[in-house]
Structures are given as structure tokens and as C-alpha cells.
Design an enzyme around this catalytic site. Structure first.
Site: not given
Ligand SMILES: Cc1cc2nc3c(=O)[nH]c(=O)nc-3n(C[C@H](O)[C@H](O)[C@H](O)COP(=O)(O)OP(=O)(O)OC[C@H]3O[C@@H](n4cnc5c(N)ncnc54)[C@H](O)[C@@H]3O)c2cc1C
Length: 452
Positions: A27-28, A92, A184, A329
Site C-alpha cells: 500500500g502507501f 501473511v 466525503e 497516507a
Molecule cells: C476510505 C479511506 C479514505 C482515506 N482517505 C485518506 C485521505 O484522504 N488522506 C490520507 O492521508 N489518508 C487517507 N486514508 C488513510 C490512508 O489510506 C492510510 O493511512 C494508508 O493507506 C496507510 O498506509 P499503509 O501502507 O499503512 O496501509 P495500506 O495503504 O492500507 O496498505 C496495506 C496493504 O497491505 C495489504 N495487506 C493487508 N493485510 C495483508 C496481509 N495479511 N498479507 C499481505 N498483504 C496484506 C493490503 O492489501 C494493502 O495493499 C483513507 C483511508 C480510507 C480507508
């Protein structure tokens, strides 16, 4: 460390003497780590349960038919072309810290020299996981498509129903939680009902739909300054959204909710409230915070385990002021860039890395297609200027030229026409929203459409 995955399903690595870096979640945060290591002298294994990287901030536009799923997601394989990188579509399920292996749903056991856990968060129904059956949340592309189906179907069902109470319940949409996602979504559903669909039906008036935003806290957008909350509330009111603050959801069933002692009949209730981390704490067998996040050192490693990084929504990292960093994000992205740099430094023999520092460039939320709020600390922007800023920032951060172009053109089209090109009801709705098919007195009767 073994050459290939222990299950024997992996491909032999051409450079098996190189350290293996496993990144869980693309993800991000995880994607930034992988991107930053594309030329590193290491074997990179990226594991994600989806084959795409998702831009969650625009997910609500998929749920409300403004954008198509492919506009906000990009295949992971198209983003990581490094010859040192393998991508696994898998999930995982456990981590063995002592043996330095990761276990997956497909039965793999993958050795690592360095592990980055970036699996993000899940919605949390505040101890009522049973509510999830009736109240979908918006986290994945599948969630967004299911919500789109359920919302659009409600209008179709209402058009075909001659039971006034059922029609009213079908045309009532409850959003639980008034953070950015709830605000939103509420604005977008209001515009869908009151502008896009307004002239499309013969027996119902879509613009009479009730969109109710329920928030337990005293004000909406609690992470923003109070002035911005007030502005957002009045902008929502202008769009026809009813805002109920200081109101907790007490019960949920197939036909509606009990909110602040008041029963609301609604066939669409969408959960936009709290999140909790994916079960990284359980995998690592370490204690977690209340929201499931794992405490990390200032360099984002697990205490006592310099070979394990936890980043993004899964980590309980702290800012310069000692306060926990928000689940954003931007935080995950910056942490991913930092970890890639730290790993590159380690690979080149450096021992010490500076602590992670988050640079806060502001927070934004949009309200319909004309207004947004942006908080840059000392400067706050609202209204159309805020919306332009919000649009520019989101287009800039979207991944891929195709998606940027598609989103820009879609917005331009929608701006002039109120059109929403993705108004398609696909899939089996019965499996997804039992509320729309609950037994009702009206069922079995002929619809007014048939009688005519
Ligand atoms: C609807 C919504 C709107 C949002 N709007 C905003 C915004 O406007 N601005 C902002 O800054 N933030 C926003 N956020 C928050 C932001 O998206 C998160 O803070 C950000 O995505 C966190 O990044 P991350 O890399 O921790 O996780 P993520 O980006 O969620 O990535 C996690 C990845 O891990 C994968 N994954 C999960 N579990 C497993 C597993 N067990 N094994 C393998 N892969 C796995 C998932 O498929 C995903 O690809 C929003 C969130 C949501 C849900």
C-alpha cells in the site's frame, strides 16, 4: 537462508548470497519501500493479498459511482520492475521472529533477513464485530463496488415499491462516523441523489432521499480545528445532509439503526468510524496499543529486533512532540521512503540511521464537488479554493499517468454535467446487502410500475 521459498514454489534466485528483504503489504508504505530498493543489492519479496495498489482517499468516489475501480488502483506488477524483486499474491498469516520466517495463507514459509510489515488497518466496529454483517465499511475496492451496488440498487428498489415506509427506508442512507471518509461519502451520496439521479426516475423523487451523518463526538471532522468543523457542517447542510453529532450508534440490525435512542429505518448504513491495525501484534506476539498498533523505535524497528520494521497504519510511531502519528497516507509514504533509505544504508555497511521525522504538509477533506477543507497548521483554506487544492493534491498523488488523466477527465465531465459514468449495478446484490431483500409487507405485491 534458503535459495528458494521453503515450499518449493518460488523461483531460484540468481543471487542467492544476497540478503532477502520481505515486504508485507504494497500500500502507501510498503510500495515506497519496494520502490526505493529496486536497485539495491538484495532480493526483494513483496507480498500483498491484492494484485493492486489502491489509492484509498478516492475510494468513496468509486462507492458513489463517480469513478471506476480501475481509476484508483494500479497493478503492483506494473509498478515494480526491478530484476531483484518478486511479487507474491498471498496473505501473511504469521511471523516467526526467532526463525526469521513469514508464513502465508497459501502455505509458504519465506525466510527473511529484513522484514517490513506494512499491512495497514481494518475497520473496527468498537467491539461489535457482529454489526459488520449489516453495516459495510469502505476499505477495499470490493467494499467500494459493493457499496455502489447497494446504494444504486436502493433507488431502483424504491422506484419499484408501492409501500411508502419501505420506500422511505430505501431512500435513507446513514453514515456512521464523521471523519473525512464519512463527510466525503455523505456529500457524494447527497449529490448523487439530489443532482445526478434527480430526473432519472418516474415514481420516486431521488432528491427527497435522506442522508444522515451520525457522529458520537460533539463535532464533525474532530481532527480539524473547530472553525473548519463548523464550515464543513454548514456545507453539508447546504447539500441536504442531516448531521447528528453527540449521537452514538447503540444497535444495528437488518432494517436500520438505533442512534442516540432514536430508531432510524435505513436499508443502507455505512460504517466510516474507527480503524484498528491489521493483526501485526498477533503475528509478532508482542503487546499492542488499544487500536492494535505496535510500538516501534524512533527508527521504526520493533524493539529488540533491528531486522523488523513496522510502518504505516500498523505502527504506533510518534512525532517530534511525542504524540502518536495519525493514520494517514502521507505518514505511511514518508515512513516507507525512510525505511528504504535506512535499508540501503545498512546494505552499504552503515550502522546508524537518524530517527524518522514526519513532515506534516496538512490535512484535507472534500464536501461535494464545490467545497473542501484544508488545514495547513497556521493556514486554513475552505470553499472552492480548498476544493481546487484538494483536487490538485489528489491528482498529483495518484499513481500512474492513465489514472491521473482518467480522474481529471471524469471530474471535468462531472463538474459540467453532474454525470457519474460508473453508475453500474453489477454482481449478486443478495449476498452483499441483506437489508435490500429483507422480508417486507410490500414484498410479493405488484409494483406501481407493473400496475400501470
Ligand atoms: C476510505 C479511506 C479514505 C482515506 N482517505 C485518506 C485521505 O484522504 N488522506 C490520507 O492521508 N489518508 C487517507 N486514508 C488513510 C490512508 O489510506 C492510510 O493511512 C494508508 O493507506 C496507510 O498506509 P499503509 O501502507 O499503512 O496501509 P495500506 O495503504 O492500507 O496498505 C496495506 C496493504 O497491505 C495489504 N495487506 C493487508 N493485510 C495483508 C496481509 N495479511 N498479507 C499481505 N498483504 C496484506 C493490503 O492489501 C494493502 O495493499 C483513507 C483511508 C480510507 C480507508
Amino acid at each position: 537462508m534458503q535459495d528458494i521459498f521453503n515450499s518449493g514454489r518460488g523461483t531460484p534466485s540468481p543471487a542467492s548470497h544476497l540478503p532477502r528483504i520481505v515486504i508485507a503489504g504494497a500500500g502507501f508504505g510498503g510500495l515506497e519501500v519496494a520502490k526505493g530498493l529496486q536497485k539495491a543489492p538484495a532480493r526483494i519479496v513483496v507480498i500483498d493479498r491484492h494484485n493492486y495498489d489502491l489509492f484509498q482517499p478516492l475510494l468513496y468516489q468509486v462507492a458513489t459511482a463517480a469513478l471506476s475501480p480501475a481509476d484508483v488502483a494500479v497493478p503492483i506488477r506494473s509498478l515494480l520492475h526491478g530484476r531483484n524483486t518478486e511479487i507474491l499474491l498471498d496473505e501473511v498469516t504469521a511471523v516467526d521472529r526467532a526463525a526469521r520466517t513469514v508464513a502465508t495463507r497459501d502455505g509458504r514459509r519465506i525466510d527473511f533477513d529484513i522484514l517490513v510489515l506494512a499491512t495497514g488497518s481494518l475497520y473496527n466496529y468498537f467491539g461489535h464485530s457482529e454489526w459488520g454483517r449489516f453495516v459495510p465499511s469502505l476499505k477495499t475496492l470490493d467494499d467500494a463496488v459493493a457499496i455502489r451496488r447497494s446504494v444504486l440498487l436502493a433507488f431502483e428498489k424504491a422506484e419499484g415499491s408501492d409501500d411508502a415506509a419501505e420506500r422511505s427506508a430505501l431512500l435513507t442512507f446513514v453514515l456512521v462516523g464523521a471523519g473525512p471518509t464519512g463527510v466525503e461519502l455523505a456529500g457524494a451520496i447527497a449529490e448523487l441523489a439530489k443532482a445526478t439521479l434527480a430526473r432519472d426516475f418516474r415514481h420516486i423523487d431521488p432528491s427527497a432521499a435522506r442522508i444522515i451523518l451520525v457522529e458520537a463526538a460533539p463535532r464533525i471532522l474532530g481532527v480539524f480545528p473547530e472553525k473548519i468543523s463548523r464550515y464543513a457542517q454548514s456545507a453539508l447542510k447546504e447539500l441536504g445532509v442531516e448531521v447528528m453529532t453527540g449521537t452514538a450508534i447503540e444497535a444495528v440490525d437488518a432494517r436500520g439503526v438505533l442512534a442516540g435512542g432514536k430508531r432510524i429505518e435505513a436499508r443502507n448504513v455505512i460504517w466510516c468510524a474507527g480503524v484498528e491495525a491489521t493483526p501485526v501484534g498477533r503475528w509478532l506476539q508482542v503487546p499492542t496499543k488499544k487500536n492494535g498498533t505496535v510500538e516501534v523505535e524512533p527508527d521504526l524497528t520493533l524493539p529488540g529486533h533491528p531486522e523488523i520494521f513496522v510502518i504505516g497504519d500498523a505502527a504506533a510511531a510518534r512525532g517530534r512532540d511525542g504524540k502518536p502519528l495519525p493514520g494517514l497516507a502521507a505518514v505511511a509514504k514518508q515512513q516507507g521512503q525512510y525505511v528504504a533509505k535506512a535499508i540501503r544504508a545498512r546494505l552499504s555497511g552503515e550502522r546508524r540511521t537518524r530517527p524518522f521525522r514526519y513532515h506534516d504538509y496538512g490535512t484535507m477533506a472534500t464536501i461535494g464537488r464545490k467545497a473542501a477543507v484544508a488545514d495547513f497548521g497556521r493556514i486554513q483554506v475552505t470553499g472552492f479554493l480548498g476544493w481546487l487544492l484538494w483536487g490538485g493534491v489528489h491528482i498529483y498523488y495518484l499513481i500512474g499517468a492513465r489514472n491521473r488523466t482518467m480522474v481529471f477527465l471524469n471530474w471535468l465531465w462531472a463538474w459540467f454535467t453532474y454525470g457519474r459514468g460508473a453508475r453500474l449495478i453489477t454482481g449478486d446484490d443478495r449476498a452483499l446487502n441483506p437489508r435490500l431483500h429483507a422480508e417486507t409487507p410490500a414484498e410479493g405485491r405488484q409494483s406501481s410500475l407493473v400496475q400501470q
